[in-house]
Design an enzyme around this catalytic site. Structure first.
Site, mmCIF file in Angstrom:
data_model
loop_
_atom_site.group_PDB
_atom_site.id
_atom_site.type_symbol
_atom_site.label_atom_id
_atom_site.label_comp_id
_atom_site.label_asym_id
_atom_site.label_seq_id
_atom_site.Cartn_x
_atom_site.Cartn_y
_atom_site.Cartn_z
ATOM 1 N NE ARG A 147 -3.827 -2.376 0.806
ATOM 2 C CZ ARG A 147 -4.395 -2.900 -0.139
ATOM 3 N NH1 ARG A 147 -4.215 -2.915 -1.334
ATOM 4 N NH2 ARG A 147 -5.291 -4.040 0.219
ATOM 5 C CG ASP A 169 -4.070 -11.506 -2.559
ATOM 6 O OD1 ASP A 169 -3.607 -10.462 -2.666
ATOM 7 O OD2 ASP A 169 -5.251 -11.706 -2.911
HETATM 8 C C1 NCD Z 1 -6.723 -6.793 -3.431
HETATM 9 C C2 NCD Z 1 -6.323 -5.514 -2.619
HETATM 10 O O1 NCD Z 1 -6.897 -5.107 -1.539
HETATM 11 O O2 NCD Z 1 -5.403 -4.760 -3.160
HETATM 12 N N1 NCD Z 1 -7.775 -7.380 -2.684
HETATM 13 C C3 NCD Z 1 -8.113 -8.590 -2.689
HETATM 14 O O3 NCD Z 1 -9.243 -8.870 -2.410
HETATM 15 N N2 NCD Z 1 -6.991 -9.656 -2.935
HETATM 16 C C4 NCD Z 1 -6.892 -6.409 -4.789
HETATM 17 C C5 NCD Z 1 -7.020 -7.727 -5.590
HETATM 18 O O4 NCD Z 1 -5.892 -8.327 -5.899
HETATM 19 O O5 NCD Z 1 -8.054 -8.016 -5.936
HETATM 20 ZN ZN ZN Z 2 -3.700 -9.343 -4.461
#
Ligand code: NCD
Ligand code: ZN
Length: 404
Positions: free
Chosen positions: A58, A276
């Site tokens: 972020r 993720d």
């Molecule tokens: C991701 C994010 O918040 O950046 N969110 C998610 O649910 N994985 C964006 C994304 O990769 O879709």
């Molecule tokens: Zn992601």
């Protein structure tokens, strides 16, 4: 030379009692007996540091959710010594300028080593820097794009690239946004988006499928592509996780999807584990229109080590999926405890399983879907031979480098 003596995971050989010599950030020697300037007899087992090729730190753009300091400290405390950051920051990482700016921010704040993903946009392959930008990979998202463009960008990049193309494979035509009254509404909104997307993707050895979430999707991964799975798609489902906080893309599914994905992960058909890590604050998650995403970089390895200790996963497979396979996939020589490799490792007491507590975590998002789940956190984490985390305490400031 610093010597670490004890039970270590030696690639191809398993757990062996050895001495590991570390010099200038590298493993200089692995022998039965070694004499060094310092000698540490450690308890537990020594494993290679994890390499999480899918995080969202972020920074720049959303420092209230995370930044390179808090994100990288969260990684370090969880045994992750290198990450690849995704390009959906503000601004997006889409060109040389935004890339260099993020690289310099990361180098000034990150305690773990890193790589950066570059966003796939129109005309990416025509840019003068396309062949030379030191990116870890290209990343293609299905948001705000027509399905024609989505698939044509994918084909064009795959034709021209020498780097992996990482795809968030949810078909743009099948991602509905009907109002959520409960978590399962989000799953319904994207019910067939993943398999439909994968069915239309070309087969290429340069294609990498991010965060697989469905059994149907797994069966449609193009033959030559690689894939990854996240702990939340192995362990969480609509039965054991009902809170709307657990809205994530791709969504949580059923127990059956967990089981099928876990079997494919166990067999190595899904070769890579990634988090993720997508932190949002509690306030954002509790708002009328909550964003998708779960934090996870700090809990990924501890949760999966607990899986190993409870006999559901082999240590050999976890080590491969968290260290060797992602490094290999991105063309890096790292992730193994052998002579000549980077001295990134962690020491773990496999008997020390404890419930995850919010106050032990470092992410600015300040919540986790895994509160009170049993987990085995590393007692020590070393990056290039330097102690960066010990029992959840961060021992170094910054020092992370771009690995690409
Ligand atoms: C991701 C994010 O918040 O950046 N969110 C998610 O649910 N994985 C964006 C994304 O990769 O879709
Ligand atoms: Zn992601």
């Amino acid at each position: 030379m610093d010597v670490f003596e004890g039970k270590s995971w030696i690639s191809g050989k398993g757990l062996n009692h050895v001495c590991i010599g570390v010099e200038d950030g590298k493993i200089s020697s692995v022998k039965k007996i070694l004499k060094g300037d310092t000698h540490t007899n450690f308890h537990g087992v020594l494993l290679p540091g994890a390499f999480d090729m899918h995080v969202h730190f972020r920074d720049p753009g959303y420092p209230h959710k995370e930044d390179w300091k808090s994100g990288s400290e969260s990684a370090a405390a969880g045994g992750v010594t290198a990450v690849v950051d995704m390009p959906n920051t503000n601004p997006f990482t889409t060109d040389l300028e935004t890339f260099r700016a993020k690289e310099s921010t990361a180098a000034s704040k990150s305690v773990v080593d890193f790589g950066l993903g570059v966003n796939v946009d129109q005309d990416l392959t025509k840019q003068t820097w396309f062949d030379t930008i030191p990116a870890a990979f290209w990343k293609l998202y299905p948001y705000g794009i027509s399905s024609d463009d989505f698939f044509s960008y994918a084909n064009e990049v795959l034709d021209k690239t020498k780097k992996p193309l990482v795809i968030h494979c949810e078909h743009p035509d099948h991602m509905h946004n009907n109002t959520l009254n409960q978590l399962s509404d989000h799953t319904q909104n994207r019910l067939i988006a993943e398999p439909e997307c994968l069915a239309s993707m070309p087969s290429s050895p340069y294609l990498h499928v991010a965060h697989l979430s469905t059994f149907e999707g797994l069966n449609r991964v193009p033959k030559l592509a690689t894939s990854e799975v996240c702990p939340h798609h192995l362990l969480l489902n609509l039965d054991n996780c009902k809170s709307i906080d657990c809205k994530v893309d791709p969504p949580l599914r059923t127990r059956k999807d967990n089981t099928e994905l876990y079997d494919a992960f166990r067999s190595g058909k899904i070769s890579i584990l990634s988090s993720d890590h997508a932190p949002h604050t509690v306030e954002e998650k509790r708002s009328d229109n909550p964003p998708s995403g779960l934090p996870g970089v700090e809990t990924m390895i501890p949760l999966m080590l607990n899986e190993v200790s409870e006999g559901r996963l082999k240590l050999e497979r976890l080590v491969n999926a968290m260290s060797e396979a992602p490094a290999n996939r991105l063309g890096l020589e790292r992730g193994k405890i052998i002579e000549g490799q980077t001295a990134d490792f962690m020491i773990v007491d496999m008997k020390k399983s404890l419930p995850i507590k919010l106050d032990q975590l470092h992410s600015r998002s300040n919540w986790t879907p895994f509160e009170n789940w049993s987990a085995i956190f590393p007692s020590q984490v070393y990056r290039r031979g330097e102690l960066i985390a010990e029992d959840g305490e961060i021992k170094q400031e910054k020092g992370g480098q771009n690995l690409f």
